[in-house]
Write an enzyme that holds these catalytic residues in place. Sequence first.
Site, PDB file in Angstrom:
ATOM      1  N   HIS B  37       0.833  -1.204   0.000  1.00 45.98           N
ATOM      2  CA  HIS B  37       0.000   0.000   0.000  1.00 45.98           C
ATOM      3  C   HIS B  37       0.870   1.257   0.000  1.00 45.98           C
ATOM      4  CE1 HIS B  37      -3.520  -2.480   0.802  1.00 45.98           C
ATOM      5  NE2 HIS B  37      -4.258  -1.412   0.607  1.00 45.98           N
ATOM      6  N   LYS B 103     -10.370  -9.535   5.817  1.00 43.14           N
ATOM      7  CA  LYS B 103     -11.067 -10.117   6.960  1.00 43.14           C
ATOM      8  C   LYS B 103     -11.031  -9.138   8.127  1.00 43.14           C
ATOM      9  CE  LYS B 103      -7.281 -12.509   9.300  1.00 43.14           C
ATOM     10  NZ  LYS B 103      -7.200 -12.020  10.669  1.00 43.14           N
TER      11      LYS B 103
END
Lengths: 284, 173
Positions: B37, B103
Amino acid sequence: MLVDAIVEAIRLAVTRIPDDVVLALKEAYAGEEGEVARFNLENILKAVEIGRDGSIPVCQDTGTLTFFVRAGVESPYLRGLEGAIFEATRRATEEIPLRPNAVDVMTGKNSGDNTGRFVPVVHWELAEGSEIEIAVLPKGGGSENCSALAMLTPSEGWEGVRRFVLERVRKCGGKPCPPVVLGIGVGGGADQALLLAKKALLRKGEERHPDERIAEIEKEILEEVNALGIGPMGMGGRTTALDVKIEVAHRHPASFPVGLVVQCWASRRAFVEIKPDGRVEVWQ
Amino acid sequence: MAVRLKTPLSEADVLGLKAGDVVYLSGTIYTARDSAHRKILGLAGRGELPFELDGAVVYHCGPVVRKTGSGYEIVSAGPTTSARMNRYLGGILGLGVRGIIGKGGMSGEPFKGRAVYFAFTGGAGSLAAKSVKRVVDVLWMEELGIPEAVWVLEVEDFPLLVAIDAHGNSLYL
């Protein structure tokens, strides 16, 4: 041959979820009515089966390999054992394969083979006799990030333990991959409380603490955690934890340390025993 | 409701989804964790991102891979904890990403009106790998290592749960 046996134990640990854990997961599935909780538990049970049948790591986070060695001082196989554990870790990473999870804290560089400074983690305990038992505990990062230590005061006592554990589990929600297994170490110093908590995760599902008073607290905390309603993967349900395991040590009069080690639903473990004649046995 | 979707996702695709829907996703997805990222946002800021993320789906995942003769095979590939990537969420959705798979959930606000969060079951890596048809490409492997590299994966009927929709609804407690 010793290296082979350790590689086999690592393989068993990451590809086959222990029977008692699978049983608890099936019971959880039977007890959930919500569609979302069932979606997650169904996926979990399918993943367990695929892992077992195909000898495939059930979870991609094959963890930090953690070994607990109970070494009989008379064993002729003690020499070079740590080297064998490191060698087995490298081979397992290549052969099974495992995800390389050892990263240099300064450069961020991944060593590529799950070994590095003080990694894999090896805890040594010397014992009388001539047998060696090695426990393998692959510990995932998501659940370990929820582990915590509380240095309570003696007046907070066991009520404080309960509050600390419930608050921590509530705060972590779906992050540690619930339904979780909680290892709790009470007493000792800060280091010992956490070590006991991690070691508690090696106990089987049906194995309650031999002290009935502590066994009772294990059951109570399990009920209270499940009453939180966090559920499988944090999306609601009756099963937030599969089990709670407590270990204790005597404490300093001024301290009441509590170590909490959170383990994901894939509560993985395997064992190797080296007999005095060199025969090895691998089991779960 | 259960629907089949194919990447790239359009605005209409994601606005049509509600928390609780099951989506069978096919097409190309990009894995990215913390380091990826940082790298993606850094490169995009300088206009140097080597791939297009408009309508893309990003998967919070660090897979187990096996080297094959010509490339890599995905062995196990479940989601990692998404909350770690909260700080990059606004930035990554700003690049046109329409879906994130992970998740544990994320901050819901940045998804509003433009994207959805799909949950797959954590730990079920062996099952998730069944939906991965092939590794299209891998970026920054040398620099970031296997778990943090960007794996470009072709998936087929990846079964996902819409856990945070674009209308402010979330399945997380």
